[in-house]
Design a protein around this motif. Structure first.
Motif, PDB file in Angstrom:
ATOM      1  N   LEU A   1       0.825  -1.204   0.000  1.00  0.00           N
ATOM      2  CA  LEU A   1       0.000   0.000   0.000  1.00  0.00           C
ATOM      3  C   LEU A   1       0.862   1.258   0.000  1.00  0.00           C
ATOM      4  O   LEU A   1       1.855   1.359   0.708  1.00  0.00           O
ATOM      5  N   GLY A   2       0.447   2.205  -0.814  1.00  0.00           N
ATOM      6  CA  GLY A   2       1.156   3.473  -0.909  1.00  0.00           C
ATOM      7  C   GLY A   2       2.190   3.513  -2.012  1.00  0.00           C
ATOM      8  O   GLY A   2       2.582   4.595  -2.465  1.00  0.00           O
ATOM      9  N   VAL A   3       2.646   2.327  -2.466  1.00  0.00           N
ATOM     10  CA  VAL A   3       3.723   2.307  -3.455  1.00  0.00           C
ATOM     11  C   VAL A   3       3.431   1.412  -4.662  1.00  0.00           C
ATOM     12  O   VAL A   3       4.109   1.520  -5.688  1.00  0.00           O
ATOM     13  N   MET A   4       2.457   0.521  -4.574  1.00  0.00           N
ATOM     14  CA  MET A   4       2.152  -0.387  -5.671  1.00  0.00           C
ATOM     15  C   MET A   4       0.699  -0.239  -6.106  1.00  0.00           C
ATOM     16  O   MET A   4      -0.159   0.164  -5.309  1.00  0.00           O
ATOM     17  N   GLY A   5       0.424  -0.608  -7.347  1.00  0.00           N
ATOM     18  CA  GLY A   5      -0.941  -0.582  -7.838  1.00  0.00           C
ATOM     19  C   GLY A   5      -1.393   0.804  -8.249  1.00  0.00           C
ATOM     20  O   GLY A   5      -0.687   1.800  -8.055  1.00  0.00           O
TER      21      GLY A   5
ATOM     22  N   VAL B   1       5.938   6.138  -9.183  1.00  0.00           N
ATOM     23  CA  VAL B   1       6.599   5.908 -10.466  1.00  0.00           C
ATOM     24  C   VAL B   1       8.107   6.065 -10.308  1.00  0.00           C
ATOM     25  O   VAL B   1       8.902   5.258 -10.820  1.00  0.00           O
ATOM     26  N   ARG B   2       8.500   7.098  -9.598  1.00  0.00           N
ATOM     27  CA  ARG B   2       9.926   7.331  -9.352  1.00  0.00           C
ATOM     28  C   ARG B   2      10.525   6.180  -8.546  1.00  0.00           C
ATOM     29  O   ARG B   2      11.629   5.709  -8.841  1.00  0.00           O
ATOM     30  N   LEU B   3       9.808   5.728  -7.550  1.00  0.00           N
ATOM     31  CA  LEU B   3      10.289   4.626  -6.711  1.00  0.00           C
ATOM     32  C   LEU B   3      10.533   3.373  -7.546  1.00  0.00           C
ATOM     33  O   LEU B   3      11.571   2.711  -7.407  1.00  0.00           O
ATOM     34  N   ALA B   4       9.599   3.041  -8.418  1.00  0.00           N
ATOM     35  CA  ALA B   4       9.751   1.863  -9.269  1.00  0.00           C
ATOM     36  C   ALA B   4      10.971   2.000 -10.181  1.00  0.00           C
ATOM     37  O   ALA B   4      11.712   1.030 -10.390  1.00  0.00           O
ATOM     38  N   ALA B   5      11.199   3.194 -10.708  1.00  0.00           N
ATOM     39  CA  ALA B   5      12.342   3.417 -11.587  1.00  0.00           C
ATOM     40  C   ALA B   5      13.661   3.277 -10.828  1.00  0.00           C
ATOM     41  O   ALA B   5      14.635   2.702 -11.347  1.00  0.00           O
ATOM     42  N   LEU B   6      13.708   3.782  -9.602  1.00  0.00           N
ATOM     43  CA  LEU B   6      14.922   3.672  -8.797  1.00  0.00           C
ATOM     44  C   LEU B   6      15.219   2.217  -8.448  1.00  0.00           C
ATOM     45  O   LEU B   6      16.379   1.780  -8.478  1.00  0.00           O
ATOM     46  N   ALA B   7      14.172   1.460  -8.116  1.00  0.00           N
ATOM     47  CA  ALA B   7      14.364   0.046  -7.785  1.00  0.00           C
ATOM     48  C   ALA B   7      14.870  -0.725  -9.001  1.00  0.00           C
ATOM     49  O   ALA B   7      15.752  -1.589  -8.883  1.00  0.00           O
ATOM     50  N   GLU B   8      14.333  -0.404 -10.173  1.00  0.00           N
ATOM     51  CA  GLU B   8      14.793  -1.063 -11.395  1.00  0.00           C
ATOM     52  C   GLU B   8      16.243  -0.681 -11.699  1.00  0.00           C
ATOM     53  O   GLU B   8      17.034  -1.514 -12.150  1.00  0.00           O
TER      54      GLU B   8
ATOM     55  N   LEU C   1      21.208  -9.906   1.817  1.00  0.00           N
ATOM     56  CA  LEU C   1      21.073  -8.473   2.055  1.00  0.00           C
ATOM     57  C   LEU C   1      19.663  -8.073   1.639  1.00  0.00           C
ATOM     58  O   LEU C   1      19.123  -8.591   0.667  1.00  0.00           O
ATOM     59  N   ARG C   2      19.083  -7.137   2.376  1.00  0.00           N
ATOM     60  CA  ARG C   2      17.731  -6.671   2.040  1.00  0.00           C
ATOM     61  C   ARG C   2      17.773  -5.154   1.901  1.00  0.00           C
ATOM     62  O   ARG C   2      17.956  -4.438   2.881  1.00  0.00           O
ATOM     63  N   MET C   3      17.629  -4.689   0.683  1.00  0.00           N
ATOM     64  CA  MET C   3      17.714  -3.267   0.391  1.00  0.00           C
ATOM     65  C   MET C   3      16.315  -2.730   0.108  1.00  0.00           C
ATOM     66  O   MET C   3      15.561  -3.335  -0.656  1.00  0.00           O
ATOM     67  N   THR C   4      15.977  -1.613   0.713  1.00  0.00           N
ATOM     68  CA  THR C   4      14.673  -0.988   0.498  1.00  0.00           C
ATOM     69  C   THR C   4      14.879   0.400  -0.094  1.00  0.00           C
ATOM     70  O   THR C   4      15.491   1.262   0.530  1.00  0.00           O
ATOM     71  N   VAL C   5      14.374   0.586  -1.293  1.00  0.00           N
ATOM     72  CA  VAL C   5      14.528   1.861  -1.992  1.00  0.00           C
ATOM     73  C   VAL C   5      13.426   2.817  -1.549  1.00  0.00           C
ATOM     74  O   VAL C   5      12.287   2.404  -1.312  1.00  0.00           O
ATOM     75  N   SER C   6      13.753   4.074  -1.454  1.00  0.00           N
ATOM     76  CA  SER C   6      12.794   5.125  -1.102  1.00  0.00           C
ATOM     77  C   SER C   6      12.706   6.119  -2.246  1.00  0.00           C
ATOM     78  O   SER C   6      13.677   6.333  -2.988  1.00  0.00           O
ATOM     79  N   ALA C   7      11.550   6.755  -2.371  1.00  0.00           N
ATOM     80  CA  ALA C   7      11.391   7.801  -3.388  1.00  0.00           C
ATOM     81  C   ALA C   7      12.263   9.016  -3.082  1.00  0.00           C
ATOM     82  O   ALA C   7      12.495   9.856  -3.956  1.00  0.00           O
ATOM     83  N   LEU C   8      12.771   9.108  -1.853  1.00  0.00           N
ATOM     84  CA  LEU C   8      13.661  10.206  -1.480  1.00  0.00           C
ATOM     85  C   LEU C   8      15.096   9.958  -1.928  1.00  0.00           C
ATOM     86  O   LEU C   8      15.917  10.883  -1.919  1.00  0.00           O
ATOM     87  N   HIS C   9      15.420   8.706  -2.280  1.00  0.00           N
ATOM     88  CA  HIS C   9      16.751   8.433  -2.797  1.00  0.00           C
ATOM     89  C   HIS C   9      16.944   9.134  -4.142  1.00  0.00           C
ATOM     90  O   HIS C   9      15.985   9.355  -4.892  1.00  0.00           O
ATOM     91  N   GLN C  10      18.193   9.436  -4.439  1.00  0.00           N
ATOM     92  CA  GLN C  10      18.559  10.014  -5.723  1.00  0.00           C
ATOM     93  C   GLN C  10      19.270   8.955  -6.576  1.00  0.00           C
ATOM     94  O   GLN C  10      19.751   7.947  -6.049  1.00  0.00           O
ATOM     95  N   GLU C  11      19.330   9.210  -7.876  1.00  0.00           N
ATOM     96  CA  GLU C  11      20.023   8.265  -8.749  1.00  0.00           C
ATOM     97  C   GLU C  11      21.454   8.050  -8.285  1.00  0.00           C
ATOM     98  O   GLU C  11      21.980   6.926  -8.342  1.00  0.00           O
ATOM     99  N   GLY C  12      22.089   9.106  -7.805  1.00  0.00           N
ATOM    100  CA  GLY C  12      23.458   8.986  -7.314  1.00  0.00           C
ATOM    101  C   GLY C  12      23.565   8.061  -6.108  1.00  0.00           C
ATOM    102  O   GLY C  12      24.580   7.363  -5.946  1.00  0.00           O
TER     103      GLY C  12
END
Length: 330
Positions: free
Chosen positions: A131-135, A213-220, A296-307
């Motif tokens: 919830l909040g990030v998918m769908g 949308v940004r979150l999905a792109a960062l995870a990819e 390892l378990r990595m969780t991406v946030s929409a606040l992360h930057q590409e860098g």
């Protein structure tokens, strides 16, 4: 006795309306929601069919219900079908998470809804990590599949950055939980400030769909980068696969990116190496995951930057080189 506040009612109405469901009831945590709901919904004469990787809160709720529980292999729809067909109990519950946080995968919810309908079973879905990030509009994997769960659980301490949880469905479900869920009745209620904070977060999610949308792109970007520096991928999960290969295995889809490394000592070494380079990545090991499947378990946030993502990929590549050196020296 006097803990119900306007903020709670506003929270319940807001999330139920957002999800297109009749009603919801707020709990103090996801753990309290699952333990309270399952323990009073399922009866000792019922059958519960549970995915083997369901969260501890779901497992504890099932145990407290005293219903017969059949645990099926992770994501195995055929086993669920057989269990429903062969049951002696009149009532049955199928309990799953929509997105499993240690494997970053999830069931085919549309197929699962069809199974439940065909066998007159109820579908219980924990959407805590979706919830909040998918769908569509962040409304989770049930909404993405066009599925209405009989019981839907959402938490407020993940994508919504607050505290608490809710159980949503028909109005009669809320009435039943209000009068029977012990973790709701006999616990201090959710802080009104937390309820208000969650509502504001929901408004933010609704106003800014570009964040998901940004979150999905960062995870990819992270998954692609990990493969480029030496990891391999597996579409669904590593369970049941031969993991003797020392090449790290990237699992699943979505904003959680698990990388299976094998033995606990290896996962700890990777995590320590990353921390020394200013990157905080937790090593997950038994008993949270089975022996030989530490990760390892990595969780991406929409606040992360590409860098940030690229720096993590570089750090992982460095950890992998150090791992190869250790393997050569031994």
């Amino acid at each position: 006795m006097a803990g119900d506040h306007e903020e709670h009612q506003n929270l319940e109405l807001a999330f139920a309306d957002w999800l297109g469901l009749e009603s919801a009831l707020a709990f103090t945590s996801g753990y309290a929601a699952n333990v309270g709901a399952l323990s009073c919904l399922a009866q000792p004469t019922d059958l519960i069919i549970s995915d083997q990787f369901n969260h501890a809160s779901l497992i504890d709720g099932m145990r407290l219900s005293r219903a017969r529980t059949k645990v099926v292999d992770h994501g195995n729809m055929a086993q669920i079908d057989v269990a429903l067909r062969e049951r002696a109990e009149r009532r049955a519950w199928v309990v799953v998470e929509s997105y499993y946080s240690m494997d970053a995968d999830g069931p085919d919810l549309m197929y699962l809804r069809g199974l439940c309908d065909a066998h007159e079973a109820s579908l219980y879905v924990d959407e805590a990590h979706a919830l909040g990030v998918m769908g569509p509009d962040g409304r989770g994997r049930c909404a993405a599949a066009g599925v209405v769960a009989d019981v839907l659980v959402g938490t407020l301490g993940k994508a919504f950055g607050s505290q608490g949880a809710f159980v949503a469905g028909q109005s009669v479900l809320r009435d039943w939980l209000w009068n029977n869920a012990r973790s709701f009745i006999y616990s201090t209620g959710l802080a009104p400030s937390s309820a208000s904070a969650a509502i504001r977060s929901l408004c933010h999610v609704q106003k800014h769909p570009e964040l998901a949308v940004r979150l999905a792109a960062l995870a990819e970007r992270l998954r692609t980068g990990l493969v480029q520096v030496g990891a391999r991928t597996q579409p669904r999960s590593a369970w049941g696969l031969e993991l003797a290969d020392t090449q790290p295995l990237v699992l699943g889809f979505g904003h959680i990116v698990p990388v299976v490394l094998g033995e606990a000592a290896r996962a700890i070494a990777f995590s320590r190496h990353l921390r020394e380079h200013g990157l905080h990545v937790q090593a997950i090991r038994p008993p949270t995951v089975p022996e030989g499947l530490s990760r390892l378990r990595m969780t991406v946030s929409a606040l992360h930057q590409e860098g940030d993502i690229d720096r993590l990929v570089d750090g992982f590549a460095s950890a992998l080189r150090a791992d190869l050196t250790r393997g050569t020296s031994t």
